[in-house]
Design an enzyme around this catalytic site. Sequence first.
Site, PDB file in Angstrom:
ATOM      1  N   LEU A  35      23.726 -15.085  -2.136  1.00 11.26           N
ATOM      2  CA  LEU A  35      24.781 -14.288  -1.504  1.00 11.26           C
ATOM      3  C   LEU A  35      26.168 -14.693  -1.989  1.00 11.26           C
ATOM      4  O   LEU A  35      26.427 -15.850  -2.297  1.00 11.26           O
ATOM      5  CB  LEU A  35      24.704 -14.441   0.024  1.00 11.26           C
ATOM      6  CG  LEU A  35      23.392 -13.987   0.674  1.00 11.26           C
ATOM      7  CD1 LEU A  35      23.491 -14.104   2.195  1.00 11.26           C
ATOM      8  CD2 LEU A  35      23.020 -12.562   0.283  1.00 11.26           C
ATOM      9  N   HIS A  36      27.049 -13.692  -2.054  1.00 16.56           N
ATOM     10  CA  HIS A  36      28.455 -13.909  -2.401  1.00 16.56           C
ATOM     11  C   HIS A  36      29.284 -13.016  -1.479  1.00 16.56           C
ATOM     12  O   HIS A  36      28.731 -12.312  -0.627  1.00 16.56           O
ATOM     13  CB  HIS A  36      28.688 -13.625  -3.883  1.00 16.56           C
ATOM     14  CG  HIS A  36      28.138 -12.296  -4.337  1.00 16.56           C
ATOM     15  ND1 HIS A  36      28.632 -11.091  -3.884  1.00 16.56           N
ATOM     16  CD2 HIS A  36      27.112 -11.980  -5.178  1.00 16.56           C
ATOM     17  CE1 HIS A  36      27.968 -10.102  -4.444  1.00 16.56           C
ATOM     18  NE2 HIS A  36      27.025 -10.608  -5.226  1.00 16.56           N
ATOM     19  N   HIS A  39      28.179  -9.392  -0.807  1.00 16.03           N
ATOM     20  CA  HIS A  39      27.163  -9.215   0.226  1.00 16.03           C
ATOM     21  C   HIS A  39      27.802  -9.329   1.616  1.00 16.03           C
ATOM     22  O   HIS A  39      27.491  -8.561   2.523  1.00 16.03           O
ATOM     23  CB  HIS A  39      26.077 -10.296   0.109  1.00 16.03           C
ATOM     24  CG  HIS A  39      25.260 -10.231  -1.148  1.00 16.03           C
ATOM     25  ND1 HIS A  39      25.317 -11.194  -2.127  1.00 16.03           N
ATOM     26  CD2 HIS A  39      24.343  -9.327  -1.582  1.00 16.03           C
ATOM     27  CE1 HIS A  39      24.485 -10.899  -3.109  1.00 16.03           C
ATOM     28  NE2 HIS A  39      23.874  -9.763  -2.810  1.00 16.03           N
ATOM     29  N   GLN A  63      10.519  -4.945  -8.473  1.00 13.17           N
ATOM     30  CA  GLN A  63      11.646  -4.274  -9.121  1.00 13.17           C
ATOM     31  C   GLN A  63      12.099  -4.978 -10.393  1.00 13.17           C
ATOM     32  O   GLN A  63      13.053  -4.555 -11.028  1.00 13.17           O
ATOM     33  CB  GLN A  63      12.808  -4.082  -8.145  1.00 13.17           C
ATOM     34  CG  GLN A  63      13.535  -5.353  -7.741  1.00 13.17           C
ATOM     35  CD  GLN A  63      14.578  -5.055  -6.665  1.00 13.17           C
ATOM     36  OE1 GLN A  63      14.247  -4.853  -5.500  1.00 13.17           O
ATOM     37  NE2 GLN A  63      15.848  -5.009  -7.039  1.00 13.17           N
ATOM     38  N   SER A 187      28.647 -10.446  -8.544  1.00 13.55           N
ATOM     39  CA  SER A 187      27.215 -10.230  -8.727  1.00 13.55           C
ATOM     40  C   SER A 187      26.517 -11.581  -8.698  1.00 13.55           C
ATOM     41  O   SER A 187      27.058 -12.581  -9.184  1.00 13.55           O
ATOM     42  CB  SER A 187      26.970  -9.559 -10.086  1.00 13.55           C
ATOM     43  OG  SER A 187      25.607  -9.680 -10.452  1.00 13.55           O
TER      44      SER A 187
HETATM   45  P1  PAJ Z   1      21.146  -7.529  -4.244  1.00 10.95           P
HETATM   46  O1  PAJ Z   1      21.412  -7.451  -5.697  1.00 10.95           O
HETATM   47  O2  PAJ Z   1      21.049  -8.867  -3.585  1.00 10.95           O
HETATM   48  O3  PAJ Z   1      22.273  -6.698  -3.528  1.00 10.95           O
HETATM   49  C1  PAJ Z   1      22.233  -6.488  -2.149  1.00 10.95           C
HETATM   50  C2  PAJ Z   1      23.316  -5.486  -1.782  1.00 10.95           C
HETATM   51  O4  PAJ Z   1      24.594  -6.056  -2.076  1.00 10.95           O
HETATM   52  C3  PAJ Z   1      23.201  -4.194  -2.582  1.00 10.95           C
HETATM   53  O5  PAJ Z   1      23.431  -3.077  -1.722  1.00 10.95           O
HETATM   54  C4  PAJ Z   1      24.313  -4.349  -3.609  1.00 10.95           C
HETATM   55  O6  PAJ Z   1      24.828  -3.127  -4.088  1.00 10.95           O
HETATM   56  C5  PAJ Z   1      25.347  -5.102  -2.792  1.00 10.95           C
HETATM   57  N1  PAJ Z   1      26.339  -5.761  -3.650  1.00 10.95           N
HETATM   58  C6  PAJ Z   1      26.098  -6.625  -4.671  1.00 10.95           C
HETATM   59  N2  PAJ Z   1      27.261  -6.987  -5.261  1.00 10.95           N
HETATM   60  C7  PAJ Z   1      28.248  -6.323  -4.604  1.00 10.95           C
HETATM   61  C8  PAJ Z   1      29.673  -6.248  -4.747  1.00 10.95           C
HETATM   62  N3  PAJ Z   1      30.321  -6.929  -5.694  1.00 10.95           N
HETATM   63  N4  PAJ Z   1      30.374  -5.462  -3.883  1.00 10.95           N
HETATM   64  C9  PAJ Z   1      29.720  -4.754  -2.926  1.00 10.95           C
HETATM   65  N5  PAJ Z   1      28.380  -4.777  -2.742  1.00 10.95           N
HETATM   66  C10 PAJ Z   1      27.656  -5.540  -3.568  1.00 10.95           C
HETATM   67  O7  PAJ Z   1      20.390  -4.661  -4.500  1.00 10.95           O
HETATM   68  C11 PAJ Z   1      19.516  -5.458  -4.217  1.00 10.95           C
HETATM   69  O8  PAJ Z   1      19.773  -6.770  -3.902  1.00 10.95           O
HETATM   70  C12 PAJ Z   1      18.041  -5.080  -4.154  1.00 10.95           C
HETATM   71  O9  PAJ Z   1      17.783  -4.099  -5.108  1.00 10.95           O
HETATM   72  C13 PAJ Z   1      17.600  -4.595  -2.745  1.00 10.95           C
HETATM   73  C14 PAJ Z   1      18.334  -3.330  -2.306  1.00 10.95           C
HETATM   74  C15 PAJ Z   1      17.807  -5.716  -1.717  1.00 10.95           C
HETATM   75  C16 PAJ Z   1      16.070  -4.254  -2.790  1.00 10.95           C
HETATM   76  O10 PAJ Z   1      15.331  -5.351  -3.194  1.00 10.95           O
END
Ligand code: PAJ
Length: 283
Positions: A35-36, A39, A63, A187
């Site tokens: 998490l960052h 999230h 995935q 990310s």
């Molecule tokens: P993950 O990559 O952990 O991302 C979880 C959620 O955080 C996603 O909705 C993603 O778009 C959001 N997120 C990531 N970086 C972000 C940022 N810089 N600003 C705003 N939101 C951000 O996406 C996934 O996990 C997986 O594909 C999941 C949906 C959990 C299914 O496994």
Amino acid sequence: MTPTTIITLAELAVQRDAWAAAGARVAFVPTMGALHQGHLSLVKMAQSLADQVVVSIFVNPTQFGPNEDLAKYPRTLKGDLELLSGLEVGAVFLPNTATIYPDGFQTYVHNKGMAEDLDGVIRPGHFDGVLTVVLKLFNLVQPHVAVFGKKDYQQWRVIERMALDLNLPLQIVGAEILRDADGLALSSRNRYLSDTERALAVRLCQGLTAAKEVFKAGSREPKNVVDACRQVLGDVAGIALEYSELRRQHDLTPFAGKIDAPCVLLVAGRVGSTRLIDNMEMD
Ligand code: PAJ
């Protein structure tokens, strides 16, 4: 305070029933951990939309392609729970892989339209894995609303479409991209970048910004807008651009002629061995 963690489906059902009995509105933020602040911004938005927020952390194997980073995907549970302890989340759901994919598992969700484009071409099967796990998590958590980041723009739109197509009884909300001060979209994969690669990675956002300037200056010619991005990103040693595509926001279809609807420029590429994606809406 360390948030309540839930591992089994039985525990989850008890918590879900207690909230339902109390008439609580539940918001859900699915994640893969590491998490960052991006999230956390989703969690904060979820809190503004509901009484209780469930965050899931599950590195979803289906995935990831065979040559992708499943094995080395960062797993930082302790730090994740510490970050979440600063926010008041109702529960953190941490299912085991065998809970989500029991022996004999064979049913997948497939989107036959926009998931077969862009990242769906580069990562065949990726969105099947995403949609399948997200639908399962929705069925388990049974939220009223779920929040997804626009960082994964295509993922958000494909999930929104699934909710519509399959009559899912919940609302899908898209949250703005959180960026570092220099523009790089946060990310979990940024931690793979060396200092040199980190310095290059910011070009993704710079390319998008250059394109948005052209759009804002009045150009409605898709090629002009995309070219502005490619000039910044196209020939940079160290960046292998996979795509830069201008699409309609709501269904990700391309423009045949002039830009006549709200659009989004989506880019993907490799910086060293790390695959990064980014996008910018223009309207
Ligand atoms: P993950 O990559 O952990 O991302 C979880 C959620 O955080 C996603 O909705 C993603 O778009 C959001 N997120 C990531 N970086 C972000 C940022 N810089 N600003 C705003 N939101 C951000 O996406 C996934 O996990 C997986 O594909 C999941 C949906 C959990 C299914 O496994």
